[in-house]
Enzyme design. Structure first.
Site, PDB file in Angstrom:
ATOM      1  CG  HIS A  51      95.506 122.643  61.228  1.00  0.00           C
ATOM      2  ND1 HIS A  51      95.810 121.384  61.721  1.00  0.00           N
ATOM      3  CD2 HIS A  51      96.602 123.068  60.553  1.00  0.00           C
ATOM      4  CE1 HIS A  51      97.043 121.070  61.363  1.00  0.00           C
ATOM      5  NE2 HIS A  51      97.542 122.086  60.666  1.00  0.00           N
ATOM      6  CG  HIS A  66      97.567 125.324  56.865  1.00  0.00           C
ATOM      7  ND1 HIS A  66      97.401 126.401  57.703  1.00  0.00           N
ATOM      8  CD2 HIS A  66      98.296 124.414  57.544  1.00  0.00           C
ATOM      9  CE1 HIS A  66      98.031 126.160  58.843  1.00  0.00           C
ATOM     10  NE2 HIS A  66      98.576 124.957  58.772  1.00  0.00           N
TER      11      HIS A  66
END
Length: 143
Positions: A51, A66
């Site tokens: 992620h 992110h």
């Protein structure tokens, strides 16, 4: 870069990022699932859950990408990594793909934060608010 719509980091849908505690940068609401390197440099980290990606640009800029909010909880399922720690990349290289439909089905926002983690090294970091096209910078850094 990430194709989509850019807003200021202070508008991030996550309080930690919006507070600039991790650094300044830009939030992009992606229109497709491709995450490209915004800089030429080295991949410093790819989280096990895929992620987030860390980059060290050739000019010393430290970047954290992110992808989404609370997407760590998905254990990597909607992500396909195209890079690994230590890889040398050029601006525009494909780093990651994310299944945006899977994020939506999991009720996870797809807003992607591109953070300059060494923000204190810059006089100004300004998000280029609005639509971002392929190859277009999402923020402007002033040393």
């Amino acid at each position: 870069w990430i194709i989509g719509t850019a807003t200021a980091m202070t508008a991030a849908p996550d309080a930690v990022f919006a507070s600039l505690a991790m650094g300044n940068g830009v939030v992009i609401e992606p229109s497709d699932g491709a995450i490209y390197s915004p800089v030429s440099g080295t991949v410093t980290m790819v989280f096990d859950t895929k992620h987030a990606i860390g980059l060290l640009a050739d000019d010393g800029t430290e970047i954290l990408i992110h992808i989404g909010v609370d997407t760590v909880e998905l254990a990597g399922a909607p992500f396909t990594s195209h890079c690994a720690q230590g890889d040398k990349v050029k601006a525009g290289d494909l780093l990651m793909e994310v299944d945006l439909d899977a994020l939506e089905a999991a009720n996870k926002p797809s807003a992607t934060m591109v953070i300059v983690t060494n923000s204190d090294d810059f006089k100004a970091i300004k998000a280029n608010v609005g639509p971002i096209k392929a190859g277009q910078a999402s923020c402007t850094l002033t040393k």
